[in-house]
Design a protein around this motif. Structure first.
Motif, PDB file in Angstrom:
ATOM      1  N   GLN A  89      11.714  73.327  17.370  1.00 16.11           N
ATOM      2  CA  GLN A  89      11.930  72.954  15.975  1.00 16.11           C
ATOM      3  C   GLN A  89      10.668  73.115  15.154  1.00 16.11           C
ATOM      4  N   VAL A 120       8.848  71.337  12.238  1.00 16.05           N
ATOM      5  CA  VAL A 120       8.897  70.019  11.610  1.00 16.05           C
ATOM      6  C   VAL A 120       7.739  69.867  10.629  1.00 16.05           C
ATOM      7  N   LYS A 121       7.837  68.902   9.744  1.00 23.04           N
ATOM      8  CA  LYS A 121       6.741  68.614   8.814  1.00 23.04           C
ATOM      9  C   LYS A 121       5.522  68.139   9.587  1.00 23.04           C
ATOM     10  N   ASP A 149       5.463  64.602  10.795  1.00 24.40           N
ATOM     11  CA  ASP A 149       6.490  64.161  11.745  1.00 24.40           C
ATOM     12  C   ASP A 149       5.859  63.936  13.114  1.00 24.40           C
ATOM     13  N   SER A 192       3.104  71.061  20.829  1.00 22.50           N
ATOM     14  CA  SER A 192       3.003  71.215  19.375  1.00 22.50           C
ATOM     15  C   SER A 192       1.906  72.198  18.998  1.00 22.50           C
ATOM     16  N   TYR A 218       3.617  72.483   8.172  1.00 27.44           N
ATOM     17  CA  TYR A 218       4.592  72.462   9.261  1.00 27.44           C
ATOM     18  C   TYR A 218       3.948  72.651  10.633  1.00 27.44           C
ATOM     19  N   HIS A 242       7.409  72.171  17.278  1.00 25.94           N
ATOM     20  CA  HIS A 242       7.541  71.206  18.386  1.00 25.94           C
ATOM     21  C   HIS A 242       8.523  71.794  19.387  1.00 25.94           C
TER      22      HIS A 242
END
Length: 105
Positions: free
Chosen positions: A65, A67-68, A71, A86, A95, A98
């Motif tokens: 994913q 993600v921001k 996050d 990550s 961004y 992950h």
């Protein structure tokens, strides 16, 4: 996972497990350290072998994913053995990629 650590290689997020539960690791994806350059190309079902002084485990990717940056849910504790990897999303400072993988038993 501070800058000086991940200049040397992947870094371990404080507060996460190194073996049991959720082990969260971060790394660079370009430049001098390109440890996670292809991280975003992993797919569900791919396997990752994690080797430490404590032993080796194999994990199966369950999600990839974007993600921001803020996050941090990927670092949440878990009773299930999992690996969360990550890295930055290239040219998208806000961004992160992950990758979540669960232990294959």
């Amino acid at each position: 996972t501070d800058s000086s650590t991940i200049r040397k290689g992947a870094g371990h997020f404080k507060g996460t497990s190194i073996m049991d539960g959720n082990c969260a690791i971060a790394g660079h994806n370009r430049g001098v350290r390109d440890d996670f350059g292809d991280l975003h190309t992993l797919e569900r079902g791919d396997t990752i072998t994690w080797i430490t002084k404590l032993g080796a485990r194999t994990y199966e990717v369950t999600s990839v994913q974007k993600v921001k940056e803020t996050d941090t849910s990927g670092n949440a504790p878990s009773t299930e053995n999992m690996l969360t990897l990550s890295t930055c999303a290239m040219n998208q400072r806000a961004y992160r990629w992950h990758v979540r993988a669960v232990e294959i038993v």
